[in-house]
Design a protein around this motif. Structure first.
Motif, PDB file in Angstrom:
ATOM      1  N   GLN A 205       0.820  -1.222   0.000  1.00 44.56           N
ATOM      2  CA  GLN A 205       0.000   0.000   0.000  1.00 44.56           C
ATOM      3  C   GLN A 205       0.850   1.267   0.000  1.00 44.56           C
ATOM      4  N   ASP A 206       1.984   1.225   0.699  1.00 45.21           N
ATOM      5  CA  ASP A 206       2.834   2.423   0.751  1.00 45.21           C
ATOM      6  C   ASP A 206       3.375   2.755  -0.644  1.00 45.21           C
ATOM      7  N   ALA A 207       3.862   1.700  -1.326  1.00 48.54           N
ATOM      8  CA  ALA A 207       4.406   1.929  -2.679  1.00 48.54           C
ATOM      9  C   ALA A 207       3.296   2.390  -3.626  1.00 48.54           C
ATOM     10  N   ASP A 208       2.093   1.837  -3.460  1.00 51.90           N
ATOM     11  CA  ASP A 208       0.962   2.222  -4.319  1.00 51.90           C
ATOM     12  C   ASP A 208       0.609   3.695  -4.132  1.00 51.90           C
ATOM     13  N   ARG A 209       0.513   4.108  -2.877  1.00 46.56           N
ATOM     14  CA  ARG A 209       0.152   5.516  -2.614  1.00 46.56           C
ATOM     15  C   ARG A 209       1.232   6.459  -3.137  1.00 46.56           C
ATOM     16  N   ALA A 210       2.487   6.040  -2.968  1.00 53.64           N
ATOM     17  CA  ALA A 210       3.594   6.863  -3.478  1.00 53.64           C
ATOM     18  C   ALA A 210       3.533   6.953  -5.002  1.00 53.64           C
ATOM     19  N   TRP A 211       3.124   5.860  -5.643  1.00 48.94           N
ATOM     20  CA  TRP A 211       3.013   5.830  -7.103  1.00 48.94           C
ATOM     21  C   TRP A 211       2.003   6.862  -7.612  1.00 48.94           C
ATOM     22  N   LEU A 212       0.831   6.927  -6.953  1.00 44.80           N
ATOM     23  CA  LEU A 212      -0.236   7.806  -7.449  1.00 44.80           C
ATOM     24  C   LEU A 212       0.206   9.269  -7.444  1.00 44.80           C
ATOM     25  N   ASP A 213       0.973   9.675  -6.442  1.00 48.01           N
ATOM     26  CA  ASP A 213       1.509  11.042  -6.430  1.00 48.01           C
ATOM     27  C   ASP A 213       2.718  11.156  -7.343  1.00 48.01           C
ATOM     28  N   GLY A 214       3.577  10.123  -7.288  1.00 50.79           N
ATOM     29  CA  GLY A 214       4.850  10.196  -7.997  1.00 50.79           C
ATOM     30  C   GLY A 214       4.696  10.148  -9.507  1.00 50.79           C
ATOM     31  N   ILE A 215       3.703   9.437  -9.992  1.00 46.58           N
ATOM     32  CA  ILE A 215       3.541   9.336 -11.444  1.00 46.58           C
ATOM     33  C   ILE A 215       3.223  10.717 -12.012  1.00 46.58           C
ATOM     34  N   ALA A 216       2.592  11.560 -11.188  1.00 43.18           N
ATOM     35  CA  ALA A 216       2.318  12.930 -11.612  1.00 43.18           C
ATOM     36  C   ALA A 216       3.556  13.814 -11.446  1.00 43.18           C
ATOM     37  N   ALA A 217       4.129  13.807 -10.247  1.00 44.22           N
ATOM     38  CA  ALA A 217       5.131  14.818  -9.907  1.00 44.22           C
ATOM     39  C   ALA A 217       6.558  14.394 -10.258  1.00 44.22           C
ATOM     40  N   ASN A 218       6.826  13.116 -10.240  1.00 45.72           N
ATOM     41  CA  ASN A 218       8.209  12.664 -10.392  1.00 45.72           C
ATOM     42  C   ASN A 218       8.307  11.386 -11.241  1.00 45.72           C
ATOM     43  N   PRO A 219       7.806  11.445 -12.471  1.00 47.12           N
ATOM     44  CA  PRO A 219       7.784  10.216 -13.280  1.00 47.12           C
ATOM     45  C   PRO A 219       9.184   9.707 -13.622  1.00 47.12           C
ATOM     46  N   GLU A 220      10.182  10.604 -13.613  1.00 49.88           N
ATOM     47  CA  GLU A 220      11.555  10.172 -13.914  1.00 49.88           C
ATOM     48  C   GLU A 220      11.978   9.031 -12.999  1.00 49.88           C
ATOM     49  N   HIS A 221      11.564   9.137 -11.762  1.00 58.34           N
ATOM     50  CA  HIS A 221      11.917   8.104 -10.788  1.00 58.34           C
ATOM     51  C   HIS A 221      11.434   6.738 -11.272  1.00 58.34           C
ATOM     52  N   TYR A 222      10.217   6.684 -11.782  1.00 61.52           N
ATOM     53  CA  TYR A 222       9.641   5.400 -12.204  1.00 61.52           C
ATOM     54  C   TYR A 222      10.153   4.969 -13.571  1.00 61.52           C
ATOM     55  N   ARG A 223      10.513   5.943 -14.393  1.00 62.15           N
ATOM     56  CA  ARG A 223      11.101   5.613 -15.679  1.00 62.15           C
ATOM     57  C   ARG A 223      12.464   4.953 -15.483  1.00 62.15           C
ATOM     58  N   ASN A 224      13.166   5.393 -14.458  1.00 71.68           N
ATOM     59  CA  ASN A 224      14.519   4.897 -14.229  1.00 71.68           C
ATOM     60  C   ASN A 224      14.571   3.588 -13.457  1.00 71.68           C
ATOM     61  N   MET A 225      13.445   3.150 -12.933  1.00 67.19           N
ATOM     62  CA  MET A 225      13.439   1.878 -12.208  1.00 67.19           C
ATOM     63  C   MET A 225      13.589   0.706 -13.191  1.00 67.19           C
ATOM     64  N   THR A 226      14.182  -0.379 -12.715  1.00 64.37           N
ATOM     65  CA  THR A 226      14.293  -1.579 -13.552  1.00 64.37           C
ATOM     66  C   THR A 226      13.010  -2.396 -13.443  1.00 64.37           C
ATOM     67  N   ARG A 227      12.903  -3.374 -14.327  1.00 60.64           N
ATOM     68  CA  ARG A 227      11.757  -4.287 -14.240  1.00 60.64           C
ATOM     69  C   ARG A 227      11.790  -5.062 -12.926  1.00 60.64           C
ATOM     70  N   GLU A 228      12.999  -5.417 -12.497  1.00 62.45           N
ATOM     71  CA  GLU A 228      13.135  -6.117 -11.207  1.00 62.45           C
ATOM     72  C   GLU A 228      12.616  -5.244 -10.063  1.00 62.45           C
ATOM     73  N   ASP A 229      12.927  -3.935 -10.128  1.00 65.21           N
ATOM     74  CA  ASP A 229      12.431  -3.019  -9.088  1.00 65.21           C
ATOM     75  C   ASP A 229      10.894  -3.047  -9.046  1.00 65.21           C
ATOM     76  N   TYR A 230      10.288  -3.043 -10.224  1.00 65.67           N
ATOM     77  CA  TYR A 230       8.814  -3.059 -10.284  1.00 65.67           C
ATOM     78  C   TYR A 230       8.266  -4.330  -9.638  1.00 65.67           C
ATOM     79  N   VAL A 231       8.879  -5.474  -9.995  1.00 62.74           N
ATOM     80  CA  VAL A 231       8.383  -6.743  -9.451  1.00 62.74           C
ATOM     81  C   VAL A 231       8.559  -6.770  -7.936  1.00 62.74           C
TER      82      VAL A 231
END
Lengths: 280, 116
Positions: A205-231
């Motif tokens: 839940q923590d990662a999910d909530r961070a995602w909803l804000d982060g995808i708007a404000a800081n998408p670079e962070h998620y673009r730079n994550m690896t597939r392993e990080d996502y899993v």
């Protein structure tokens, strides 16, 4: 030229479709989930899009393992809902935005993408459920659609960077499309869930909530994550979230997070939604 | 991507795809109503049509979800087997986690207990 009027992100859990079909939306399990989508639906009613580009993955309903396209784009006139083993659902077929879809395919190949181009194909809950969540259950869908399928089932799945790059081409295609059509882009999948292995049922839940804000404000962070990080952070099936990056990359660097909603668990999934508008 | 880099998290990679091909192909076919009827009429004969091994047949016929996944079954395909029974996906999850259904719902997924 055509215009991107907003970016929507949402889960596409199949149980949401079942809840709609069985009239369970007002039950204690589901009411808080559906209530949170009202703001998104209202936004869509006001925004009046002409075309919805829907980025999703097939779930072993349309593509079998005999041929697995990393990216596929629909250029069909019409898309029927797929039978996922329960019989066909009573929702209307989706009309394709055929002309624009071909233009997008042209742009993709020009920009060195190699999509599978589909003229006759069905769509599963990956597209059905997001459309129902934002457009309700009309007798006829008020928009034409362009489905984009991303392989998130069989490894190797595409990298987050590649999804991002596709979003950039999508933007270019929309902005070079000589009509005044209003386009909304739906990035779908996630949030955290894992259906397989002893970690099945994993929800973060923590990662999910961070995602909803982060995808708007800081998408670079998620673009730079690896597939392993996502899993690791979102679970094996939660890696579907890479598909939101197609939507996000098509938007401006700065966006307004107009609406967001989170609810867990929806069936076995952390479920969430955002509505993004381009900021100056 | 290497498989098994994250504990208890099998990724459906080339090995799983190759190993599970028969089970998944059979399960995929259940997306058609006529095939579902044939499966229900004579499950073993139906599985034989897809060349499933004895081990695979046993896993499917006993609805051993953990074993089906171990043999390369991918959840998205084998969900079409569960649709026939029907078995809720949370029971399949619980079977893989090695937990009771109740424990899985309330402790793993964090579902809130129903009122009253």
């Amino acid at each position: 030229m055509a215009k991107i009027i907003g970016g929507l992100g949402t889960s596409h859990v199949p149980s949401i479709g079942v809840a709609l079909d069985k009239g369970l939306c007002d039950t204690p399990d589901w009411k808080p989930f559906f209530d949170g989508y009202e703001a998104g639906k209202e936004w869509v009613r006001e925004a009046k899009p002409d075309i919805a580009v829907v980025v999703f993955n097939d779930h072993g309903n349309t593509f079998f393992l005999d041929r697995v396209p990393t990216f596929a784009v629909g250029v069909a006139d019409s898309y029927n809902p797929a039978d996922e083993g329960w019989g066909p659902r009573a929702i209307p077929p989706f009309e394709g935005a055929t002309e624009f879809a071909w233009h997008f395919v042209d742009k993709l190949v020009e920009r060195h993408f190699d999509p599978l181009v589909c003229r006759e194909i069905e769509v599963d809950h990956g597209m059905q459920v997001p459309m129902e969540l934002f457009f309700g259950r009309p007798e006829k869908w008020p928009v034409k659609v362009v489905p984009i399928w991303v392989n998130t089932i069989q490894y190797p799945i595409p990298t987050p960077q590649r999804c991002w790059d596709m979003g950039k081409v999508l933007r270019e295609a929309i902005e070079s499309w000589p009509t005044d059509e209003r386009v909304v882009i739906l990035g779908t999948g996630g949030l955290s869930h894992q259906l397989q292995g002893a970690r099945a049922g994993f929800i973060n839940q923590d990662a999910d909530r961070a995602w909803l804000d982060g995808i708007a404000a800081n998408p670079e962070h998620y673009r730079n994550m690896t597939r392993e990080d996502y899993v690791e952070q979102f679970g094996s099936e939660g890696a579907e979230l890479i598909m939101w990056l197609v939507m996000r990359a098509a938007m401006n660097e700065k966006v307004d997070l107009v609406h967001k909603h989170y609810y867990a668990p929806a069936s076995m999934t952390g479920a969430g939604m955002v509505v993004l508008e381009n900021a100056a | 991507m290497a498989n098994q880099s994250i504990p208890d998290t099998p990724l459906f990679d080339r090995n799983g795809s190759i190993r599970g091909y028969r089970i998944n192909k059979m399960a995929m076919s259940l997306g058609q109503a006529a095939n579902r009827e044939a499966f229900k009429a004579d499950e073993e004969a139906y599985l034989d049509r897809f060349g499933l091994t004895e081990e695979e047949k046993k896993a499917v016929m006993s609805r051993d979800w953990h074993e089906m996944v171990r043999l390369g079954g991918n959840l998205f395909f084998i969900l079409k087997i569960s649709a026939i029974d029907p078995t809720p996906i949370t029971r399949i999850g619980a079977a893989q986690a090695g937990m009771s259904h109740e424990d899985f719902l309330y402790h793993r997924l964090g579902k809130r207990a129903a009122h009253g």
